[in-house]
Design a protein around this motif. Structure first.
Motif, PDB file in Angstrom:
ATOM      1  N   GLY A  60      42.576 -64.061  98.092  1.00 36.30           N
ATOM      2  CA  GLY A  60      41.196 -63.596  98.022  1.00 36.30           C
ATOM      3  C   GLY A  60      40.441 -63.927  99.302  1.00 36.30           C
ATOM      4  O   GLY A  60      40.796 -64.845 100.047  1.00 36.30           O
ATOM      5  N   ASP A  61      39.372 -63.183  99.538  1.00 41.41           N
ATOM      6  CA  ASP A  61      38.562 -63.398 100.737  1.00 41.41           C
ATOM      7  C   ASP A  61      37.656 -64.610 100.595  1.00 41.41           C
ATOM      8  O   ASP A  61      37.245 -64.997  99.497  1.00 41.41           O
ATOM      9  CB  ASP A  61      37.688 -62.169 101.013  1.00 41.41           C
ATOM     10  CG  ASP A  61      38.447 -61.046 101.690  1.00 41.41           C
ATOM     11  OD1 ASP A  61      39.354 -61.340 102.496  1.00 41.41           O
ATOM     12  OD2 ASP A  61      38.139 -59.875 101.419  1.00 41.41           O
ATOM     13  N   ALA A  62      37.323 -65.195 101.733  1.00 38.47           N
ATOM     14  CA  ALA A  62      36.284 -66.214 101.851  1.00 38.47           C
ATOM     15  C   ALA A  62      35.176 -65.621 102.718  1.00 38.47           C
ATOM     16  O   ALA A  62      35.333 -64.549 103.305  1.00 38.47           O
ATOM     17  CB  ALA A  62      36.846 -67.488 102.478  1.00 38.47           C
ATOM     18  N   GLY A  63      34.039 -66.317 102.793  1.00 42.77           N
ATOM     19  CA  GLY A  63      32.934 -65.804 103.608  1.00 42.77           C
ATOM     20  C   GLY A  63      31.631 -66.430 103.207  1.00 42.77           C
ATOM     21  O   GLY A  63      31.567 -67.625 102.870  1.00 42.77           O
ATOM     22  N   ALA A  85      34.237 -69.705  98.888  1.00 43.88           N
ATOM     23  CA  ALA A  85      35.556 -70.262  99.200  1.00 43.88           C
ATOM     24  C   ALA A  85      36.691 -69.349  98.777  1.00 43.88           C
ATOM     25  O   ALA A  85      37.791 -69.409  99.347  1.00 43.88           O
ATOM     26  CB  ALA A  85      35.717 -71.621  98.530  1.00 43.88           C
ATOM     27  N   ASP A  86      36.454 -68.508  97.786  1.00 44.55           N
ATOM     28  CA  ASP A  86      37.525 -67.662  97.264  1.00 44.55           C
ATOM     29  C   ASP A  86      36.900 -66.533  96.462  1.00 44.55           C
ATOM     30  O   ASP A  86      35.707 -66.567  96.114  1.00 44.55           O
ATOM     31  CB  ASP A  86      38.469 -68.480  96.381  1.00 44.55           C
ATOM     32  CG  ASP A  86      39.844 -67.848  96.203  1.00 44.55           C
ATOM     33  OD1 ASP A  86      40.058 -66.718  96.704  1.00 44.55           O
ATOM     34  OD2 ASP A  86      40.702 -68.468  95.558  1.00 44.55           O
ATOM     35  N   THR A  87      37.703 -65.535  96.148  1.00 44.84           N
ATOM     36  CA  THR A  87      37.253 -64.383  95.375  1.00 44.84           C
ATOM     37  C   THR A  87      38.308 -64.067  94.333  1.00 44.84           C
ATOM     38  O   THR A  87      39.496 -64.000  94.649  1.00 44.84           O
ATOM     39  CB  THR A  87      37.031 -63.156  96.287  1.00 44.84           C
ATOM     40  OG1 THR A  87      36.241 -63.537  97.418  1.00 44.84           O
ATOM     41  CG2 THR A  87      36.320 -62.039  95.537  1.00 44.84           C
ATOM     42  N   ARG A  88      37.871 -63.852  93.086  1.00 52.39           N
ATOM     43  CA  ARG A  88      38.795 -63.602  91.987  1.00 52.39           C
ATOM     44  C   ARG A  88      38.325 -62.414  91.148  1.00 52.39           C
ATOM     45  O   ARG A  88      37.154 -62.038  91.173  1.00 52.39           O
ATOM     46  CB  ARG A  88      38.907 -64.844  91.088  1.00 52.39           C
ATOM     47  CG  ARG A  88      39.447 -66.082  91.782  1.00 52.39           C
ATOM     48  CD  ARG A  88      40.878 -65.898  92.259  1.00 52.39           C
ATOM     49  NE  ARG A  88      41.368 -67.047  93.003  1.00 52.39           N
ATOM     50  CZ  ARG A  88      42.038 -68.053  92.467  1.00 52.39           C
ATOM     51  NH1 ARG A  88      42.279 -68.078  91.162  1.00 52.39           N
ATOM     52  NH2 ARG A  88      42.459 -69.053  93.222  1.00 52.39           N
ATOM     53  N   LYS A  89      39.249 -61.872  90.382  1.00 48.11           N
ATOM     54  CA  LYS A  89      38.917 -60.798  89.463  1.00 48.11           C
ATOM     55  C   LYS A  89      38.332 -61.380  88.183  1.00 48.11           C
ATOM     56  O   LYS A  89      38.802 -62.402  87.679  1.00 48.11           O
ATOM     57  CB  LYS A  89      40.168 -59.983  89.126  1.00 48.11           C
ATOM     58  CG  LYS A  89      40.755 -59.243  90.311  1.00 48.11           C
ATOM     59  CD  LYS A  89      42.034 -58.522  89.924  1.00 48.11           C
ATOM     60  CE  LYS A  89      42.654 -57.810  91.123  1.00 48.11           C
ATOM     61  NZ  LYS A  89      43.947 -57.163  90.778  1.00 48.11           N
ATOM     62  N   GLY A  90      37.316 -60.713  87.656  1.00 54.20           N
ATOM     63  CA  GLY A  90      36.747 -61.082  86.375  1.00 54.20           C
ATOM     64  C   GLY A  90      37.136 -60.070  85.322  1.00 54.20           C
ATOM     65  O   GLY A  90      38.173 -59.410  85.424  1.00 54.20           O
ATOM     66  N   GLU A  91      36.296 -59.919  84.327  1.00 52.87           N
ATOM     67  CA  GLU A  91      36.570 -58.974  83.253  1.00 52.87           C
ATOM     68  C   GLU A  91      36.017 -57.592  83.585  1.00 52.87           C
ATOM     69  O   GLU A  91      35.023 -57.459  84.281  1.00 52.87           O
ATOM     70  CB  GLU A  91      35.944 -59.487  81.944  1.00 52.87           C
ATOM     71  CG  GLU A  91      36.479 -60.841  81.488  1.00 52.87           C
ATOM     72  CD  GLU A  91      35.767 -61.350  80.250  1.00 52.87           C
ATOM     73  OE1 GLU A  91      34.800 -60.693  79.819  1.00 52.87           O
ATOM     74  OE2 GLU A  91      36.168 -62.398  79.725  1.00 52.87           O
ATOM     75  N   ALA A  92      36.683 -56.570  83.063  1.00 51.69           N
ATOM     76  CA  ALA A  92      36.177 -55.190  83.129  1.00 51.69           C
ATOM     77  C   ALA A  92      35.773 -54.761  84.539  1.00 51.69           C
ATOM     78  O   ALA A  92      34.704 -54.175  84.752  1.00 51.69           O
ATOM     79  CB  ALA A  92      34.988 -55.024  82.177  1.00 51.69           C
ATOM     80  N   GLY A  93      36.620 -55.062  85.518  1.00 53.86           N
ATOM     81  CA  GLY A  93      36.358 -54.615  86.880  1.00 53.86           C
ATOM     82  C   GLY A  93      35.389 -55.474  87.665  1.00 53.86           C
ATOM     83  O   GLY A  93      34.977 -55.102  88.766  1.00 53.86           O
TER      84      GLY A  93
END
Length: 238
Positions: free
Chosen positions: A43-46, A59-67
């Protein structure tokens, strides 16, 4: 659902967005350039820039629910996090050098797939290295693969993407190279990456627009992980 701008333009490094929700899961925006962990790619940081110029580090990017795409703040920023109220207009900006390394490595793994015509049963793409696990028993030659990658990079093949329907994918099962990460189905369409004259397969990750942009990559290690698995690790040439 978060509008995922990186699907159509991986070169975008920032965008304007609005905060939809902030809770223990992360910051949810209406749109983003941040790629969430998935398909083997990190996942991206920024940072998320507030109107007053302050920046919430992500610090990080993750998938959640329903897009949903969730932006995970770095710890110890309670004041900034409290300022992220729903409706707030912010600027979402990725750490570009990290993302660009992901793009270069991810595209390089597609070149590797063209050089090693076997199913893939594992993948990891980070800013420091990339690896593919191939379902095969034959030995691989590190120098030969490095030379093959250099040739495909130097040939400057155009990289693009398109969309096909779920039905088109089902009718062409040979497009899927991965045994471990299947392309998402159910939305009605599937993203397909094309490297002219080299590779064509479903992929939702971020990539460079031409193989020349990958730069110099080398096969740093080849491992026999099991009787039927050969792991190839890629690094940037120093």
């Amino acid at each position: 659902m978060t509008e995922d701008l990186f699907r159509e333009d991986a070169q975008l490094s920032e965008c304007q967005a609005r905060v939809l929700r902030v809770d223990e899961r992360g910051v949810l925006l209406d749109r983003t350039v941040f790629y969430p962990l998935g398909g083997g790619q990190a996942g991206d940081a920024g940072e998320l820039l507030l109107p007053d110029g302050r920046a919430l580090r992500i610090a990080d990017t993750r998938k959640g629910e329903a897009g949903e795409i969730l932006h995970l703040p770095a710890p110890e920023q309670p004041a900034l996090l409290a300022a992220m109220v729903p409706g707030l207009a912010i600027t979402a900006r990725i750490a570009w050098e990290r993302r660009h390394a992901h793009m270069r490595f991810h595209t390089a793994t597609h070149l590797l797939c063209a050089l090693v015509p076997h199913p893939v049963d594992g993948c990891s793409i980070t800013a420091q290295y990339a690896r593919l696990d191939f379902h095969m028993t034959e030995p691989l030659d590190k120098d030969e693969l490095t030379a093959g990658l250099a040739r495909l990079v130097a040939e400057a093949h155009a990289v693009s993407h398109s969309w096909i329907s779920d039905a088109e994918l089902e009718a062409n099962p040979g497009l899927v190279r991965s045994m471990s990460v299947q392309p998402p189905r159910g939305s009605g369409r599937v993203r397909v990456l094309k490297i002219d004259g080299v590779d064509l397969q479903p992929c939702g990750g971020t990539h460079v627009s031409n193989t020349a942009e990958i730069g110099a990559v080398v096969v740093s290690k080849i491992e026999k992980k099991s009787a039927k698995t050969r792991r190839v690790v890629l690094g940037f040439a120093t």
